[in-house]
Design an enzyme around this catalytic site. Structure first.
Site, PDB file in Angstrom:
ATOM      1  N   SER A 208     103.026  55.201 -15.859  1.00 14.50           N
ATOM      2  CA  SER A 208     103.807  53.988 -16.082  1.00 14.50           C
ATOM      3  C   SER A 208     103.938  53.188 -14.780  1.00 14.50           C
ATOM      4  O   SER A 208     102.921  52.779 -14.204  1.00 14.50           O
ATOM      5  CB  SER A 208     105.183  54.370 -16.656  1.00 14.50           C
ATOM      6  OG  SER A 208     105.905  53.234 -17.061  1.00 14.50           O
ATOM      7  N   ASP A 431     110.197  34.735  -2.282  1.00 12.45           N
ATOM      8  CA  ASP A 431     109.240  35.135  -1.245  1.00 12.45           C
ATOM      9  C   ASP A 431     108.842  36.614  -1.353  1.00 12.45           C
ATOM     10  O   ASP A 431     108.793  37.331  -0.342  1.00 12.45           O
ATOM     11  CB  ASP A 431     109.791  34.827   0.139  1.00 12.45           C
ATOM     12  CG  ASP A 431     111.134  35.493   0.415  1.00 12.45           C
ATOM     13  OD1 ASP A 431     111.796  35.926  -0.553  1.00 12.45           O
ATOM     14  OD2 ASP A 431     111.521  35.604   1.605  1.00 12.45           O
ATOM     15  N   HIS A 484     103.771  55.708 -25.085  1.00 10.66           N
ATOM     16  CA  HIS A 484     103.863  55.555 -23.636  1.00 10.66           C
ATOM     17  C   HIS A 484     104.125  56.879 -22.926  1.00 10.66           C
ATOM     18  O   HIS A 484     103.742  57.058 -21.769  1.00 10.66           O
ATOM     19  CB  HIS A 484     104.998  54.568 -23.319  1.00 10.66           C
ATOM     20  CG  HIS A 484     105.100  54.206 -21.885  1.00 10.66           C
ATOM     21  ND1 HIS A 484     104.191  53.405 -21.238  1.00 10.66           N
ATOM     22  CD2 HIS A 484     106.026  54.538 -20.941  1.00 10.66           C
ATOM     23  CE1 HIS A 484     104.537  53.245 -19.985  1.00 10.66           C
ATOM     24  NE2 HIS A 484     105.641  53.920 -19.766  1.00 10.66           N
TER      25      HIS A 484
END
Length: 509
Positions: A208, A431, A484
């Site tokens: 993951s 940023d 998953h």
């Protein structure tokens, strides 16, 4: 040996070691600097600060071997820079913890190293109780390193209590910005150079979010990698903020999982509507949780984070709802949600013990752009579909949400309330440094094998396949046999399949 970390660009340089005191900085004025002690290649500008870091006991300590059934383990602690950037000596250091695991009797054998990167962000590595699952299979051939990524487990953990030491939201954000995949990879390289004999490259297994970190590793430090295994971990690699694309795709899969859940347990449509109506009608729009937080209709929906995407999640969710109401023991007593359910609700979530997940989740999709509460923005695009109160009043299924973090959670979840201002600052932050280099991935030479789960609710299949097309030489195993949590649910089979693909023993496409 004294290892050198060099920041900057514009001129090639070959540097590895200098006999300098730990933490001392050198100011290089020459355009080109070389040494014959190593063939590693870095880049720097004119007048670049270089920090020398020793391999002394102060930076790496290890414990004695101990055991659990069929496994031997040894603990390692590394003092790493909080901020690896040039001239950041004043930022201090943090501890990163790693657990070495081998089969009993193989403690002194020369084995190749495998680094495991856990999912998250913000979750610690597994704590082995015995030889089982993928770890048992991996230890047949490897010396496994279970890394607690910075901020988790025993790696200077960032908990609700430890983060409270930060006296302002601005300082907290300045601290948290160092806890993304780019610095996790730098930690891994720091550890490899000190732990692996002759600093040889190692294999990385990323689950993951750990897979996201592994792709960052492929982008910026491929020389440290012998091979890479990914399980449900191919990230979006576009520039800017890809969170909008991620959540737009993931909401579609979340809708599909909701439909499957209510088809399995149609009686829960009425149960969940009753809960939502009750929460909406009580004073304050919700009921108090044992921790001091508030359970509201929107809060109830986040049960889908764990309930819809993992094997066994449907059943766990259904059985929770079986005990949602207190029995009426005294005639005329008010209908109340049971303490059992409220406690189970909080136990289901990890925010109390892992605020890092909520604070940093959307930032994992940001490179030079802000997330601006992306999940909340995309949720609004679905109009009334995810409006719990409206759905309950209309007696239609109340849809749960998935792997998303919303701004109101920092009001309703007690452990997150103190971090509300920091969460908004993080959502506005623009940023963020790059996490991937597509050009490097396009010319990748490290063998990579990836398990891509067709019905993955957390890492969208189409986005994963798009990313795979940008990683040269990647070998894909596409399957709907697992969700998953395939590495947890079918670890030996998943690990063997991926290793077999790398070794040419299994077909791939």
């Amino acid at each position: 040996m004294w290892h050198i970390i060099i920041e900057g660009r514009d001129a090639d340089v070959t540097v590895m070691c200098l006999p300098l005191p730990a933490h001392q900085y050198l100011l290089l004025s020459a355009l080109r600097f070389t040494t014959t002690t190593t063939s590693s290649r870095f880049h720097f500008r004119r007048r670049t600060w270089i920090r020398a870091m020793s391999s002394s006991a102060e930076q790496h300590t290890s414990g004695d071997w101990y055991s659990v059934p069929d496994l031997s383990l040894r603990d390692h602690r590394f003092a790493v820079p909080l901020d690896y950037s040039a001239g950041a000596g004043d930022a201090g250091s943090i501890t990163v913890f790693a657990r070495e695991v081998v089969q009993v009797g193989k403690e002194e054998q020369l084995l190749p190293y495998l680094l495991y990167l856990q999912g998250g962000p913000g979750f610690e590595s597994p704590r082995p109780a015995e030889a089982s699952g993928w770890l048992k299979k991996a230890c047949e051939e490897y010396r496994v390193i279970l890394l607690d990524q910075r901020g988790t487990g025993l790696s200077t953990p960032l908990t609700a209590s430890s983060l409270s030491q930060m006296k302002s939201a601005v300082k907290l954000v300045e601290y948290l910005k160092h806890f993304r995949a780019d610095n996790i990879v730098k930690d891994a390289e720091f550890i490899r150079l000190r732990l692996v004999p002759d600093a040889r490259p190692w294999t990385v297994l990323g689950q993951s979010y750990g897979g996201f970190c592994a792709v960052t590793y492929l982008s910026f430090a491929p020389e440290g990698l012998k091979s890479v295994l990914l399980t449900g971990g191919l990230p979006p690699i576009g520039k800017g903020c890809t969170a909008n694309n991620v959540y737009r795709a993931c909401f579609e899969q979340v809708i599909h999982q909701n439909e499957k859940y209510y088809k399995r347990f149609p009686q829960d449509i009425k149960v969940v509507c009753e809960i939502v109506n009750h929460l909406a009608e009580v004073e304050g729009g919700g009921v108090s949780l044992p921790s001091g937080g508030m359970l509201t209709p929107k809060g109830l929906q986040i049960l889908g984070l764990a309930g819809l995407g993992f094997r066994g999640g449907f059943e766990r969710l259904h059985y929770m709802f079986e005990r949602v109401w207190d029995p009426i023991l005294v005639q005329g007593a008010q209908k109340r949600i049971s303490y059992y359910f409220l406690k189970a609700f909080e136990s289901w979530l990890d925010f109390d013990s892992n605020p890092l997940y909520a604070l940093m989740h959307e930032s994992i999709y940001c490179q030079g752009a802000s997330s601006q509460w992306s999940a909340n923005t995309i949720r609004d695009e679905y109009d009334s579909l995810f409006d719990p109160t409206k759905a309950a009043k209309e007696n239609r299924p109340v849809y749960f949400t998935g792997e998303m973090v919303f701004p109101w959670m920092f009001d309703e979840i007690h452990a997150l309330r103190n971090f509300k201002e920091a969460a908004h600052l993080l959502a506005d932050k623009e940023d963020w440094p790059p996490l991937y280099d597509v050009n490097v991935l396009n010319s990748n030479q490290v063998p990579v094998a990836a398990a891509v789960y067709f019905e993955d609710m957390y890492v969208n299949f189409n986005i994963a396949m798009e990313t795979a097309s940008q990683i040269a030489g990647i070998r894909l195993w596409v399957t709907n046999e697992y969700m998953h949590s395939g590495l947890r649910d079918g670890g030996p089979q998943v690990f063997e399949q991926l290793m077999g693909m790398l070794q040419g023993k299994k077909p791939w496409f």
